[in-house]
Design a protein around this motif. Structure first.
Motif, PDB file in Angstrom:
ATOM      1  N   GLU B   7       0.814  -1.229   0.000  1.00  0.00           N
ATOM      2  CA  GLU B   7       0.000   0.000   0.000  1.00  0.00           C
ATOM      3  C   GLU B   7       0.840   1.268   0.000  1.00  0.00           C
ATOM      4  OE1 GLU B   7      -2.830  -0.095   3.103  1.00  0.00           O
ATOM      5  OE2 GLU B   7      -4.086  -1.559   2.090  1.00  0.00           O
ATOM      6  N   GLU B   8       2.086   1.142   0.469  1.00  0.00           N
ATOM      7  CA  GLU B   8       2.954   2.317   0.527  1.00  0.00           C
ATOM      8  C   GLU B   8       3.618   2.628  -0.812  1.00  0.00           C
ATOM      9  OE1 GLU B   8       3.449   4.515   3.207  1.00  0.00           O
ATOM     10  OE2 GLU B   8       1.621   3.435   3.730  1.00  0.00           O
ATOM     11  N   VAL B  29      14.588  -1.358 -16.311  1.00  0.00           N
ATOM     12  CA  VAL B  29      14.534  -0.339 -15.259  1.00  0.00           C
ATOM     13  C   VAL B  29      13.722  -0.841 -14.066  1.00  0.00           C
ATOM     14  CG1 VAL B  29      13.568   1.923 -14.693  1.00  0.00           C
ATOM     15  CG2 VAL B  29      14.861   1.616 -16.803  1.00  0.00           C
ATOM     16  N   ASN B  30      14.305  -0.710 -12.890  1.00  0.00           N
ATOM     17  CA  ASN B  30      13.585  -0.989 -11.639  1.00  0.00           C
ATOM     18  C   ASN B  30      13.504   0.323 -10.870  1.00  0.00           C
ATOM     19  OD1 ASN B  30      13.365  -3.880 -11.903  1.00  0.00           O
ATOM     20  ND2 ASN B  30      15.574  -3.916 -11.618  1.00  0.00           N
ATOM     21  N   LEU B  31      12.319   0.668 -10.440  1.00  0.00           N
ATOM     22  CA  LEU B  31      12.151   1.955  -9.764  1.00  0.00           C
ATOM     23  C   LEU B  31      10.909   1.902  -8.878  1.00  0.00           C
ATOM     24  CD1 LEU B  31      13.261   4.929  -9.765  1.00  0.00           C
ATOM     25  CD2 LEU B  31      11.604   5.422 -11.540  1.00  0.00           C
ATOM     26  N   ILE B  32      11.048   2.464  -7.697  1.00  0.00           N
ATOM     27  CA  ILE B  32       9.911   2.479  -6.763  1.00  0.00           C
ATOM     28  C   ILE B  32       9.651   3.920  -6.347  1.00  0.00           C
ATOM     29  CG2 ILE B  32       9.179   1.831  -4.425  1.00  0.00           C
ATOM     30  CD1 ILE B  32       9.275  -0.689  -5.790  1.00  0.00           C
ATOM     31  N   LEU B  33       8.390   4.305  -6.334  1.00  0.00           N
ATOM     32  CA  LEU B  33       8.002   5.611  -5.792  1.00  0.00           C
ATOM     33  C   LEU B  33       7.108   5.338  -4.581  1.00  0.00           C
ATOM     34  CD1 LEU B  33       7.802   8.748  -6.019  1.00  0.00           C
ATOM     35  CD2 LEU B  33       5.833   8.403  -7.502  1.00  0.00           C
ATOM     36  N   LYS B  34       7.562   5.808  -3.412  1.00  0.00           N
ATOM     37  CA  LYS B  34       6.819   5.535  -2.172  1.00  0.00           C
ATOM     38  C   LYS B  34       5.812   6.639  -1.905  1.00  0.00           C
ATOM     39  CE  LYS B  34       8.774   1.728  -0.542  1.00  0.00           C
ATOM     40  NZ  LYS B  34       7.980   0.520  -0.319  1.00  0.00           N
ATOM     41  N   LYS B  35       4.762   6.274  -1.220  1.00  0.00           N
ATOM     42  CA  LYS B  35       3.698   7.217  -0.889  1.00  0.00           C
ATOM     43  C   LYS B  35       4.256   8.374  -0.047  1.00  0.00           C
ATOM     44  CE  LYS B  35      -0.978   7.112   0.918  1.00  0.00           C
ATOM     45  NZ  LYS B  35      -1.958   6.317   1.638  1.00  0.00           N
ATOM     46  N   GLY B  36       3.893   9.581  -0.395  1.00  0.00           N
ATOM     47  CA  GLY B  36       4.255  10.751   0.406  1.00  0.00           C
ATOM     48  C   GLY B  36       5.650  11.300   0.169  1.00  0.00           C
ATOM     49  N   GLY B 188       0.169  14.714   2.189  1.00  0.00           N
ATOM     50  CA  GLY B 188       0.162  13.273   1.928  1.00  0.00           C
ATOM     51  C   GLY B 188       0.256  12.906   0.459  1.00  0.00           C
ATOM     52  N   SER B 189       0.355  13.910  -0.421  1.00  0.00           N
ATOM     53  CA  SER B 189       0.463  13.601  -1.848  1.00  0.00           C
ATOM     54  C   SER B 189       1.872  13.108  -2.180  1.00  0.00           C
ATOM     55  CB  SER B 189       0.161  14.836  -2.696  1.00  0.00           C
ATOM     56  OG  SER B 189      -1.169  15.228  -2.529  1.00  0.00           O
TER      57      SER B 189
END
Lengths: 265, 304
Positions: B7-8, B29-36, B188-189
């Motif tokens: 969920e994060e 490409v591996n990439l993660i964007l976390k919440k907030g 929180g965006s």
């Protein structure tokens, strides 16, 4: 879809008004020329021409050996100025519908909103079809007004058949342009391909009309299904032509939609 | 089989490759964007930034790999995902014949949400209200960019994606935009911002990912990347008999000029300082690294 439709319609109202004015002016001018010549003289002149030249004129300008208002109607409906005007409008609006938006980047703003690509292209097609419908309506009203202006009358059903046939023909031309637009990234590319195909089809129709050995190949061309001369002579609904044009345009719009859903932007 | 994000996780690229005919725009490409968080996506022109953004926004289908956006496949659920997103494209040549206000209304109708922040954003970005009724073709590049930013943020999105947002904006408006983005973050965006301007990223981002030739070459917290970056050191010894520093951990590129030694240190500088304790040093200058040097060091390594 409704918002895309309304917005797209707003962006084409200027060319629509311009083309409408040209249609009305030419209808008046052609009516005036016909009225000055008189039916008998026009038919008489045609009779004097050699057969090959007669065929050429019939094919290119819709001149036909029918007297009275019906002859005028058939000639006007196949007159190159209207063919060129409606074709140009149908191609310009159709070819620009998607590829121009991709070219300018406008589509990035629209499709980053919660709207499906199907709804987007459906809105674009609806706007194109509505524009062509409005132009055909102007054309119909112009035909009636021109006849009334010169004090002539005829069977109203003929007008309706002719205009429906014309509407369906230009919808099919528009569908081809939308299809090229759905595959392309530049409006000029889509316009170029559409013009090429339409000119080729016009040529096929033209040759099949004036050259007996090629007559059996005429069905390839979409102009084969637009024959005002036959409508005024038979005075019947050309159901077969209507069906071919409608099914053709529906199939091509469908292909455009599927291609657009799957492509990269 | 890809692992579904938690969920994060807002955006999850796993092994994403995009091939355009003979050109590989993205390569695994591996990439993660976390919440907030605010993630800066850095890279030179043609590195693959816009391709990656268009893949995450559902404009382009990856050749291989998976992209999940808010837990959903980004290509298959693009319209559904777009309801949560505000997107500022790199292009600003929007419908030239329409007026600014007509376009904002149109985009708002398509978004299906009230433009609750429109007035505030127009004021803060210093967009003259008299210009709204004018056709967009009369706008300067900067005004068109502001309009693009307002359309993306006016409905208070929970995820904001910006492709080169500061291009054509003056420094004052850039600063205002960064403040606005930080405010969104505090609500929180989540923000994903591509740029080739290192200062932009350093001023606003929590984390950065660097891309070059279609591959991610570095990723991490801005402060950690800076700490680990190569820094230039200049040492002035008391005499020309300078010591051999080449064996010290992290030291490289040593240039000796009489009693002055110039070198680069990657990572911690403590080993060098330890070694210098026993030397007779007249002067020591250590350049504090910034994101420019981080970026350039990675970029140069790639080029080699």
């Amino acid at each position: 879809m409704v918002y895309v439709f309304l917005f797209s319609l707003r962006t084409v109202w200027r060319p629509m008004v311009f083309v409408s004015l040209i249609i009305l002016l030419f209808l008046l001018l052609i009516g005036f020329v016909w009225n000055s010549l008189g039916d008998t003289l026009a038919i008489g002149l045609m009779e004097l021409l050699p057969d090959d030249l007669k065929k050429l004129l019939e094919s290119q300008f819709g001149f036909m050996p029918a007297a009275g208002v019906e002859g005028w109607l058939a000639s006007v409906s196949r007159h190159p100025i209207f063919i060129v005007l409606f074709t140009a409008y149908s191609i310009a609006v159709g070819a620009g519908s998607i590829s121009r938006e991709i070219e300018t980047g406008d589509i990035l703003f629209v499709l980053s909103k919660p709207i499906s690509r199907t709804a987007f292209i459906a809105g674009k097609i609806m706007a194109s079809v509505t524009g062509i419908f409005i132009l055909q309506l102007v054309y119909l009203l112009g035909l009636i007004a021109s006849l009334r202006f010169f004090g002539a009358t005829t069977n109203m059903d003929l007008f309706i058949y002719l205009v429906i046939n014309s509407f369906l023909l230009f919808i099919l031309i528009n569908a081809m342009a939308v299809c090229f637009s759905a595959f392309g990234n530049e409006a000029s590319w889509a316009i170029g391909r559409s013009v090429m195909v339409i000119l080729l089809m016009y040529f096929v129709d033209f040759v099949s009309n004036i050259w007996e050995p090629a007559a059996s190949y005429g069905f390839i061309s979409l102009f084969h299904y637009y024959d005002p001369g036959n409508i005024v002579l038979d005075q019947k609904v050309p159901w077969q032509d209507f069906a071919v044009l409608s099914l053709g345009s529906s199939a091509i719009y469908l292909v455009s939609g599927v291609a657009f859903r799957k492509r990269d932007i | 089989m890809p692992v579904l994000p938690d969920e994060e996780t807002v955006i999850d690229f796993t092994g994403v490759t995009k091939q355009f005919r003979s050109t590989k725009a993205l390569d695994k490409v591996n990439l993660i964007l976390k919440k907030g968080e605010i993630l800066g996506f850095l890279g030179p022109n043609g590195a693959g930034k816009t391709t990656a953004i268009r893949i995450m926004t559902g404009f382009i289908k990856p050749t291989s790999g998976t992209v999940y956006f808010l837990g959903k496949d980004a290509w298959l659920n693009r319209a559904e995902i777009a309801a949560q997103v505000g997107f500022v494209p790199d292009s600003i040549n929007t419908y030239q014949m329409s007026s600014g206000i007509d376009l904002l209304e149109y985009w708002s109708e398509l978004q299906g949400r009230d433009p609750v922040l429109r007035e505030e954003l127009l004021n803060r970005l210093d967009f003259p209200s008299s210009a709204l009724s004018r056709p967009v073709r009369t706008y300067s590049q900067g005004m068109a960019k502001k309009l693009s930013i307002v359309q993306a943020l006016q409905h208070d999105p929970s995820v904001i994606i910006l492709d080169e947002p500061t291009t054509s904006l003056d420094p004052l408006v850039q600063q205002t935009l960064f403040t606005i983005l930080k405010e969104f973050k505090s609500k929180g965006s989540t923000v994903f911002m591509s740029s080739h301007n290192l200062n932009d990223v350093q001023r606003v981002c929590d984390r950065i990912a660097m891309i070059n030739n279609g591959s991610i070459i570095a990723e991490g917290d801005v402060s950690k990347l800076i700490d680990n970056a190569e820094r230039s050191v200049e040492i002035k010894f008391s005499n020309r008999n300078t010591p051999d520093l080449s064996k010290i951990t992290g030291v490289a590129n040593i240039v000796v000029d009489n009693e002055i030694v110039r070198l680069k240190v990657k990572g911690s500088i403590k080993h060098l300082l330890q070694a210098l304790k026993t030397q007779s040093v007249d002067d020591l200058a250590i350049e504090r690294p910034n994101l420019d040097s981080v970026f350039l060091s990675y970029y140069e390594t790639e080029e080699e």
